[in-house]
Write a protein that holds these residues in place. Structure first.
Motif, PDB file in Angstrom:
ATOM      1  N   PRO A  71       0.803  -1.232   0.000  1.00  0.00           N
ATOM      2  CA  PRO A  71       0.000   0.000   0.000  1.00  0.00           C
ATOM      3  C   PRO A  71       0.831   1.274   0.000  1.00  0.00           C
ATOM      4  O   PRO A  71       0.340   2.320  -0.410  1.00  0.00           O
ATOM      5  N   ASN A  72       2.071   1.203   0.441  1.00  0.00           N
ATOM      6  CA  ASN A  72       2.928   2.389   0.479  1.00  0.00           C
ATOM      7  C   ASN A  72       4.000   2.380  -0.610  1.00  0.00           C
ATOM      8  O   ASN A  72       4.988   3.111  -0.518  1.00  0.00           O
ATOM      9  N   ALA A  73       3.801   1.542  -1.616  1.00  0.00           N
ATOM     10  CA  ALA A  73       4.786   1.438  -2.700  1.00  0.00           C
ATOM     11  C   ALA A  73       4.882   2.754  -3.479  1.00  0.00           C
ATOM     12  O   ALA A  73       3.908   3.502  -3.597  1.00  0.00           O
ATOM     13  N   ALA A  74       6.081   3.002  -4.018  1.00  0.00           N
ATOM     14  CA  ALA A  74       6.317   4.220  -4.808  1.00  0.00           C
ATOM     15  C   ALA A  74       6.046   3.926  -6.281  1.00  0.00           C
ATOM     16  O   ALA A  74       6.824   3.229  -6.937  1.00  0.00           O
ATOM     17  N   TRP A  75       4.950   4.442  -6.788  1.00  0.00           N
ATOM     18  CA  TRP A  75       4.583   4.255  -8.194  1.00  0.00           C
ATOM     19  C   TRP A  75       5.083   5.438  -9.008  1.00  0.00           C
ATOM     20  O   TRP A  75       4.996   6.584  -8.566  1.00  0.00           O
ATOM     21  N   GLN A  76       5.601   5.148 -10.203  1.00  0.00           N
ATOM     22  CA  GLN A  76       6.167   6.169 -11.079  1.00  0.00           C
ATOM     23  C   GLN A  76       5.207   6.412 -12.253  1.00  0.00           C
ATOM     24  O   GLN A  76       4.778   5.477 -12.921  1.00  0.00           O
ATOM     25  N   GLU A  77       4.926   7.690 -12.506  1.00  0.00           N
ATOM     26  CA  GLU A  77       3.914   8.057 -13.506  1.00  0.00           C
ATOM     27  C   GLU A  77       4.528   8.189 -14.904  1.00  0.00           C
ATOM     28  O   GLU A  77       5.583   8.800 -15.074  1.00  0.00           O
ATOM     29  N   TYR A  78       3.832   7.627 -15.895  1.00  0.00           N
ATOM     30  CA  TYR A  78       4.189   7.832 -17.303  1.00  0.00           C
ATOM     31  C   TYR A  78       3.610   9.175 -17.756  1.00  0.00           C
ATOM     32  O   TYR A  78       2.480   9.530 -17.405  1.00  0.00           O
ATOM     33  N   GLY A  79       4.378   9.916 -18.541  1.00  0.00           N
ATOM     34  CA  GLY A  79       3.918  11.223 -19.007  1.00  0.00           C
ATOM     35  C   GLY A  79       3.525  11.191 -20.466  1.00  0.00           C
ATOM     36  O   GLY A  79       4.307  10.743 -21.315  1.00  0.00           O
ATOM     37  N   PHE A  80       2.332  11.665 -20.776  1.00  0.00           N
ATOM     38  CA  PHE A  80       1.871  11.753 -22.158  1.00  0.00           C
ATOM     39  C   PHE A  80       2.253  13.109 -22.738  1.00  0.00           C
ATOM     40  O   PHE A  80       2.534  14.061 -22.013  1.00  0.00           O
ATOM     41  N   ARG A  81       2.217  13.211 -24.033  1.00  0.00           N
ATOM     42  CA  ARG A  81       2.735  14.410 -24.693  1.00  0.00           C
ATOM     43  C   ARG A  81       1.849  15.633 -24.492  1.00  0.00           C
ATOM     44  O   ARG A  81       2.339  16.753 -24.384  1.00  0.00           O
ATOM     45  N   ALA A  82       0.549  15.464 -24.446  1.00  0.00           N
ATOM     46  CA  ALA A  82      -0.317  16.639 -24.366  1.00  0.00           C
ATOM     47  C   ALA A  82      -1.392  16.532 -23.301  1.00  0.00           C
ATOM     48  O   ALA A  82      -1.772  17.535 -22.718  1.00  0.00           O
ATOM     49  N   LYS A  83      -1.901  15.349 -23.041  1.00  0.00           N
ATOM     50  CA  LYS A  83      -3.010  15.246 -22.102  1.00  0.00           C
ATOM     51  C   LYS A  83      -2.533  15.602 -20.693  1.00  0.00           C
ATOM     52  O   LYS A  83      -1.374  15.363 -20.337  1.00  0.00           O
ATOM     53  N   PRO A  84      -3.397  16.176 -19.854  1.00  0.00           N
ATOM     54  CA  PRO A  84      -2.988  16.531 -18.496  1.00  0.00           C
ATOM     55  C   PRO A  84      -2.500  15.323 -17.697  1.00  0.00           C
ATOM     56  O   PRO A  84      -3.081  14.242 -17.754  1.00  0.00           O
ATOM     57  N   GLY A  85      -1.408  15.524 -16.990  1.00  0.00           N
ATOM     58  CA  GLY A  85      -0.831  14.509 -16.116  1.00  0.00           C
ATOM     59  C   GLY A  85      -0.276  15.196 -14.886  1.00  0.00           C
ATOM     60  O   GLY A  85      -0.973  15.389 -13.900  1.00  0.00           O
ATOM     61  N   ASP A  86       1.000  15.589 -14.959  1.00  0.00           N
ATOM     62  CA  ASP A  86       1.624  16.342 -13.872  1.00  0.00           C
ATOM     63  C   ASP A  86       0.885  17.674 -13.696  1.00  0.00           C
ATOM     64  O   ASP A  86       0.847  18.495 -14.617  1.00  0.00           O
ATOM     65  N   PRO A  87       0.296  17.928 -12.528  1.00  0.00           N
ATOM     66  CA  PRO A  87      -0.472  19.167 -12.337  1.00  0.00           C
ATOM     67  C   PRO A  87       0.343  20.436 -12.545  1.00  0.00           C
ATOM     68  O   PRO A  87      -0.223  21.489 -12.858  1.00  0.00           O
TER      69      PRO A  87
END
Length: 485
Positions: free
Chosen positions: A358-374
Motif C-alpha cells: 500500500p505504500n509502494a512508490a509508483w512512477q507516472e508515465y507522461g503523455f505528450r499533451a493530455k494533463p498529467g503532472d499538475p
C-alpha cells in the motif's frame, strides 16, 4: 460558358489548394510518427488483423492487398513530398489535370490509411480532410478560371460543418440553451492549451457571450455564405474569426485550420483587392471541354451524395462526424453536443517492487499533451494530431472500446520502444517495470490563488483504481474495467 467559371475567386483557389495540401502534410507526418506504434505490424490494433476480418468493399484500402510498416511509411513520405509540391505551387503551374492528379493521389492514399485506422482514425477531421482533398482537386490550375460549381460546393462543406455543429449543440445538452456550456468547456475539452486556463477564469458574462456568439456564427451566419458579394465575404470573415478563437483556446488538430482554409471559398478577389490591395493574376483562358465535363460529372456525383447529410441536418436523431459512404465524401460533421462538467484523467503508473504494498512508490508515465503532472503547463500541439492522447480522453469518459488500452499496458510492461516513443516521459528508461496500474483522477483548473502559491495549473484528486496492478506474467486482463459512469 461564363456561368461555369468563378473568375473572381483566383486568390481563394490558391488558398484552398495550398491550405488543404498543408493539412495533408500534417496528417501524413503524424501518421509517420504514430501509425506503426498504434496500428502497425506490432501495433496496439494491428492492420493485418483488421483487414483479415473486414473486407475491401467495406473499407477500401490498398492495405487489403498487402500491409507492411515499410509500405505504410513509403506512401506517407510520398504524400509529404506531393503535399509540399502543392504548397509551393508546382503542379498548379501546369495544365488543370496536374493538380487534379496530385490531389486525388493524396485523397486515395489517406483514404487507405483512414479506412484501416479503426478507432485511432475515427475523428471527424479525418473525413473532413478527405472530402476537402477530393473536392479541391477539381479547382484546376491558373490555366482555367475556378469552376463555380466547385467553389460553391466547398461552401457547402463549410455550411455542413458549421450548421451541423450548431444543430448538434441546440439539440444536445441544456448547457448550450441556457448559455452555460463555456463555464466548463475550457476546462474539460480534450486537449487544453496554454491559453485555456486563462480563458476559463474569465467572468461568467464573457462565457455566456461566447456561447451566444457561437450560436450566431453556426446557426445563422452559414446561410449567408451563399449570398451575393460582399455579404458572403463578410459571413466568411465571421466564421474565420470564430475559428481563430478556437485555435487560440484549444487543441483540435487541424479541424479549425482546415475550416478556415475552406471558408476562403466565400471571399472573392474584389474583397482582397479592396481590403489588402492584392491583385490576382490576369484572366485565364476558357476551360477545355474535358475539364468542364469532368467538373460537372463530379458535381452531379457529389450532389447525389449530399442528400443523406442534408437530411441528417434536419433530423431529430442527427448524427455527427458520420460518413455515409466508404469513400468519406459529403459527410456529416459536428461536435460537443453535450459538454462534460467534470474532467477525468487516466494516470498510468509503473512499479519495480517484487510485490508492491500500500505504500509502494509508483512512477507516472507522461503523455505528450493530455494533463498529467499538475505543474505542467498544457502544451500547444495543434494542428498536429496526437491520437493516443485523444483516445486517453475518451477512455476517461467511459469508452467501452478498450482493446487498444489493454495492449498498450502490455507494451509498457514489455518496454516496447515503438510504443514508448509515443510518450513524453518514461520513468523506466533502462528496464521495464514489474507492475503496471491505471488510476482514475478528477482534474480541475487551479484557482488564481492556488497557481500563485504552488505554480500548478491543475488540482487533481483520486477517484479510484481503473486497472489494478498487473504484471507481465498475467497480462493486463483487467484493463479497461471499472470505468466511471
Amino acid at each position: 460558358m461564363d456561368w461555369f467559371t468563378a473568375g473572381e475567386y483566383e486568390i481563394a483557389r490558391q488558398i484552398l489548394q495550398r491550405g488543404v495540401a498543408a493539412c495533408f502534410m500534417i496528417a501524413f507526418v503524424s501518421t509517420i510518427k504514430e501509425f506503426p506504434a498504434l496500428l502497425g505490424e506490432r501495433g496496439l490494433l494491428p492492420v493485418p488483423r483488421f483487414v483479415a476480418r473486414v473486407p475491401f468493399r467495406r473499407a477500401p484500402s490498398i492495405f487489403h492487398w498487402r500491409y507492411s510498416d515499410f509500405m505504410l511509411l513509403s506512401i506517407c513520405w510520398v504524400g509529404v513530398v506531393f503535399s509540399a509540391f502543392l504548397i509551393i505551387g508546382i503542379p498548379q503551374q501546369g495544365p488543370p489535370w496536374a493538380p487534379m492528379i496530385v490531389f486525388l493521389f493524396l485523397w486515395a492514399s489517406y483514404l487507405s490509411i483512414v479506412n484501416v485506422g479503426q478507432t485511432f482514425y475515427s475523428f471527424g477531421w479525418e473525413s473532413l480532410l478527405l472530402e476537402a482533398g477530393f473536392v479541391v482537386a477539381f479547382l484546376g490550375s491558373p490555366d482555367v478560371a475556378p469552376p463555380i460549381t466547385i467553389v460553391i460546393f466547398v461552401r457547402w462543406i463549410v455550411f455542413r460543418l458549421e450548421f451541423g455543429a450548431g444543430m448538434i449543440k441546440i439539440r444536445g445538452g441544456s448547457e448550450w440553451r441556457d448559455l452555460t456550456a463555456l463555464f466548463y468547456h475550457h476546462q474539460t475539452q480534450p486537449m487544453p492549451n496554454p491559453v485555456s486556463w486563462y480563458v476559463h477564469h474569465l467572468p461568467p458574462w464573457f462565457h455566456r457571450g461566447e456561447v451566444l456568439g457561437n450560436h450566431v456564427a453556426q446557426l445563422l451566419v452559414p446561410f449567408f455564405l451563399f449570398a451575393p458579394q460582399p455579404i458572403a465575404s463578410v459571413a466568411a470573415v465571421i466564421v474565420i474569426a470564430t475559428q481563430l478563437w478556437l485555435v487560440l483556446t484549444g487543441n483540435f488538430a487541424w479541424l479549425n485550420w482546415i475550416t478556415i482554409v475552406l471558408t476562403f471559398s466565400a471571399i472573392d478577389d474584389a474583397t482582397f483587392r479592396a481590403v489588402l490591395g492584392v491583385v490576382p493574376a490576369s484572366a485565364p483562358a476558357a476551360a477545355p471541354a474535358w475539364f468542364m465535363g469532368s467538373v460537372l460529372l463530379v458535381t452531379a456525383f457529389l450532389l447525389v451524395l449530399s442528400w443523406a447529410p442534408m437530411r441528417n441536418l434536419f433530423t431529430r436523431g442527427q448524427l455527427m462526424n458520420a460518413s455515409f459512404n466508404r469513400y468519406h465524401l459529403v459527410n456529416a460533421y459536428g461536435a460537443f453536443g453535450t459538454v462534460t462538467r467534470v474532467r477525468y484523467e487516466v494516470i498510468v503508473e509503473g512499479n519495480d517492487d517484487a510485490a508492491p504494498g500500500p505504500n509502494a512508490a509508483w512512477q507516472e508515465y507522461g503523455f505528450r499533451a493530455k494533463p498529467g503532472d499538475p505543474r505542467r503547463m498544457p502544451p500547444q500541439v495543434a494542428p498536429y494530431h496526437l491520437r493516443l492522447d485523444w483516445l486517453m480522453w475518451f477512455l476517461a469518459l467511459g469508452s467501452r472500446d478498450t482493446r487498444w488500452f489493454e495492449v498498450f499496458l502490455l507494451r509498457l510492461l514489455q518496454a516496447d520502444r515503438t510504443t514508448l516513443r509515443l510518450l513524453r516521459h518514461n520513468p523506466y528508461p533502462d528496464h521495464p517495470p514489474r507492475w503496471i496500474r491505471a488510476r482514475l483522477c478528477e482534474y480541475r483548473y487551479s484557482t488564481r490563488a492556488e497557481k500563485r502559491a504552488t505554480g500548478a495549473w491543475w488540482v487533481r484528486s483520486d477517484v479510484g483504481m481503473l486497472v489494478q496492478p498487473v504484471a507481465y506474467e498475467g497480462g493486463p486482463s483487467q484493463a479497461g474495467r471499472n470505468l466511471p459512469p
